[in-house]
Every structure is written in structure tokens, then in C-alpha cells.
Design a protein around this motif. Sequence first.
Motif, PDB file in Angstrom:
ATOM      1  N   MET A   1       0.785  -1.328  -0.075  1.00 21.13           N
ATOM      2  CA  MET A   1      -0.107   0.013   0.045  1.00 21.13           C
ATOM      3  C   MET A   1       0.813   1.414   0.022  1.00 21.13           C
ATOM      4  SD  MET A   1      -2.962   0.968   2.961  1.00 21.13           S
ATOM      5  CE  MET A   1      -4.399   0.397   2.161  1.00 21.13           C
ATOM      6  N   SER A   2       0.533   1.980  -0.948  1.00 17.15           N
ATOM      7  CA  SER A   2       1.505   3.283  -1.021  1.00 17.15           C
ATOM      8  C   SER A   2       1.162   4.408   0.207  1.00 17.15           C
ATOM      9  CB  SER A   2       1.217   4.099  -2.313  1.00 17.15           C
ATOM     10  OG  SER A   2      -0.003   4.604  -2.415  1.00 17.15           O
ATOM     11  N   LYS A   3       2.014   5.315   0.578  1.00 20.95           N
ATOM     12  CA  LYS A   3       1.673   6.412   1.530  1.00 20.95           C
ATOM     13  C   LYS A   3       0.383   7.150   1.231  1.00 20.95           C
ATOM     14  CE  LYS A   3       6.041   7.003   3.519  1.00 20.95           C
ATOM     15  NZ  LYS A   3       7.086   8.293   4.076  1.00 20.95           N
ATOM     16  N   SER A   4       0.074   7.450   0.067  1.00 24.27           N
ATOM     17  CA  SER A   4      -1.024   8.218  -0.481  1.00 24.27           C
ATOM     18  C   SER A   4      -2.297   7.575  -0.157  1.00 24.27           C
ATOM     19  CB  SER A   4      -0.813   8.669  -1.996  1.00 24.27           C
ATOM     20  OG  SER A   4      -0.960   7.775  -2.975  1.00 24.27           O
ATOM     21  N   SER A   5      -2.193   6.044  -0.398  1.00 25.79           N
ATOM     22  CA  SER A   5      -3.501   5.491  -0.114  1.00 25.79           C
ATOM     23  C   SER A   5      -3.781   4.986   1.324  1.00 25.79           C
ATOM     24  CB  SER A   5      -3.626   4.253  -1.045  1.00 25.79           C
ATOM     25  OG  SER A   5      -2.227   3.191  -0.837  1.00 25.79           O
ATOM     26  N   GLN A   6      -2.726   5.328   2.185  1.00 20.35           N
ATOM     27  CA  GLN A   6      -3.145   4.977   3.647  1.00 20.35           C
ATOM     28  C   GLN A   6      -4.130   5.794   4.123  1.00 20.35           C
ATOM     29  OE1 GLN A   6       0.659   5.005   5.467  1.00 20.35           O
ATOM     30  NE2 GLN A   6       1.447   3.319   4.782  1.00 20.35           N
ATOM     31  N   PRO A   7      -4.765   5.117   5.069  1.00 23.42           N
ATOM     32  CA  PRO A   7      -5.953   6.115   5.759  1.00 23.42           C
ATOM     33  C   PRO A   7      -5.189   7.024   6.690  1.00 23.42           C
ATOM     34  CG  PRO A   7      -6.108   3.793   6.459  1.00 23.42           C
ATOM     35  CD  PRO A   7      -5.144   3.922   5.531  1.00 23.42           C
ATOM     36  N   SER A   8      -5.698   8.315   6.692  1.00 22.99           N
ATOM     37  CA  SER A   8      -5.328   9.368   7.721  1.00 22.99           C
ATOM     38  C   SER A   8      -5.571   8.755   8.947  1.00 22.99           C
ATOM     39  CB  SER A   8      -5.769  10.515   7.412  1.00 22.99           C
ATOM     40  OG  SER A   8      -7.069  10.675   7.509  1.00 22.99           O
ATOM     41  N   THR A   9      -4.603   9.046  10.016  1.00 24.73           N
ATOM     42  CA  THR A   9      -4.944   8.805  11.418  1.00 24.73           C
ATOM     43  C   THR A   9      -5.183  10.058  12.089  1.00 24.73           C
ATOM     44  OG1 THR A   9      -3.014   7.230  11.331  1.00 24.73           O
ATOM     45  CG2 THR A   9      -3.908   7.703  13.654  1.00 24.73           C
ATOM     46  N   ILE A  10      -6.244  10.174  12.862  1.00 27.85           N
ATOM     47  CA  ILE A  10      -6.965  11.259  13.506  1.00 27.85           C
ATOM     48  C   ILE A  10      -6.569  11.029  15.037  1.00 27.85           C
ATOM     49  CG2 ILE A  10      -8.871  12.534  14.227  1.00 27.85           C
ATOM     50  CD1 ILE A  10     -10.324  11.430  11.646  1.00 27.85           C
ATOM     51  N   SER A  11      -5.950  11.905  15.706  1.00 28.66           N
ATOM     52  CA  SER A  11      -5.563  11.857  17.234  1.00 28.66           C
ATOM     53  C   SER A  11      -6.848  11.869  17.950  1.00 28.66           C
ATOM     54  CB  SER A  11      -4.598  13.100  17.423  1.00 28.66           C
ATOM     55  OG  SER A  11      -3.432  12.938  16.641  1.00 28.66           O
ATOM     56  N   PRO A  12      -6.578  11.165  18.902  1.00 30.06           N
ATOM     57  CA  PRO A  12      -7.934  10.988  19.859  1.00 30.06           C
ATOM     58  C   PRO A  12      -7.904  12.423  20.638  1.00 30.06           C
ATOM     59  CG  PRO A  12      -6.208   9.645  20.674  1.00 30.06           C
ATOM     60  CD  PRO A  12      -5.846  10.041  19.255  1.00 30.06           C
ATOM     61  N   ILE A  13      -8.953  12.912  21.003  1.00 29.34           N
ATOM     62  CA  ILE A  13      -9.045  14.150  21.941  1.00 29.34           C
ATOM     63  C   ILE A  13      -9.413  13.663  23.422  1.00 29.34           C
ATOM     64  CG2 ILE A  13     -10.538  16.266  22.554  1.00 29.34           C
ATOM     65  CD1 ILE A  13     -11.393  16.270  19.561  1.00 29.34           C
ATOM     66  N   THR A  14      -8.510  14.251  24.378  1.00 26.12           N
ATOM     67  CA  THR A  14      -8.488  13.977  25.831  1.00 26.12           C
ATOM     68  C   THR A  14      -9.246  14.825  26.434  1.00 26.12           C
ATOM     69  OG1 THR A  14      -6.710  12.553  25.572  1.00 26.12           O
ATOM     70  CG2 THR A  14      -7.408  13.128  27.567  1.00 26.12           C
ATOM     71  N   MET A  15     -10.107  14.620  27.001  1.00 24.02           N
ATOM     72  CA  MET A  15     -10.622  15.841  28.174  1.00 24.02           C
ATOM     73  C   MET A  15     -10.447  15.763  29.413  1.00 24.02           C
ATOM     74  SD  MET A  15     -14.820  17.158  28.065  1.00 24.02           S
ATOM     75  CE  MET A  15     -14.675  17.478  26.159  1.00 24.02           C
ATOM     76  N   VAL A  16     -10.019  16.584  30.153  1.00 22.96           N
ATOM     77  CA  VAL A  16      -9.588  16.661  31.552  1.00 22.96           C
ATOM     78  C   VAL A  16     -10.338  17.520  32.242  1.00 22.96           C
ATOM     79  CG1 VAL A  16      -7.743  16.797  32.990  1.00 22.96           C
ATOM     80  CG2 VAL A  16      -7.087  16.166  30.988  1.00 22.96           C
ATOM     81  N   MET A  17     -10.770  16.993  33.548  1.00 21.94           N
ATOM     82  CA  MET A  17     -11.665  17.767  34.292  1.00 21.94           C
ATOM     83  C   MET A  17     -11.057  18.036  35.542  1.00 21.94           C
ATOM     84  SD  MET A  17     -15.424  16.046  33.735  1.00 21.94           S
ATOM     85  CE  MET A  17     -16.121  17.007  34.954  1.00 21.94           C
TER      86      MET A  17
END
Length: 104
Positions: A1-17
Motif C-alpha cells: 500500500m502506498s503512502k498516499s493510499s493509507q488512511p489518515s490517522t486522527i489523534s484522539p481528543i482527551t478531555m480533563v476535568m
Amino acid sequence: MSKSSQPSTISPITMVMLPQEEWQSLNDKLDRLAEMIENRNASDRDTEWLESEAARKLLGVSTKTWQNYRDQRVIPFSQIGRKIYVNRADLDAFFRRYRIGDLK
């Protein structure tokens, strides 16, 4: 799989109280840190030295006027050999001294 066809990774959002008093304490510390940085930058500016030509251009004066300012000691300067240096804080003080205020 080439780099351009790899799915993009979305960073998770962390919420702190945090309890209100802890948030306020953290915010106060950040404010003090920002103030310390501003004060440090101001003190760095006080130790900034400009060569004669740069100071003259900043003032927007001719070579002869700049020479007269030095001869009359209008602005303090240092001379090492043939090189002339001016402290940025002294130029700022000169600008403040000759500042024309608002009309009342």
C-alpha cells in the motif's frame, strides 16, 4: 500500500476535568510565567546594542545630525576604536523625552 493510499490517522481528543480551584491555580501560574517572559524580553532589550548606522537610521537623521547628537552627548554611546555603539534603551529614552503628547 502506498503512502498516499493509507488512511489518515486522527489523534484522539482527551478531555480533563479539574476542580475550579486547581484550574484557577494553574491559570495563575501561567499568567505569572507569561509576565516573567515579558519582563525577561524587556531586560534583553535594555542590553541590546546597535551600531552607529543602525541607530542613525532608526532615528531618521542625517549623518551630520547624528554626529551633532554625539558631540553634544544628546544620546549616550560607547566607542571601541572607530566603532560607535548605542544602547537600545537609551534610544527609547530619547524617543520618550521628545515625544509630543496629545492636545487637550
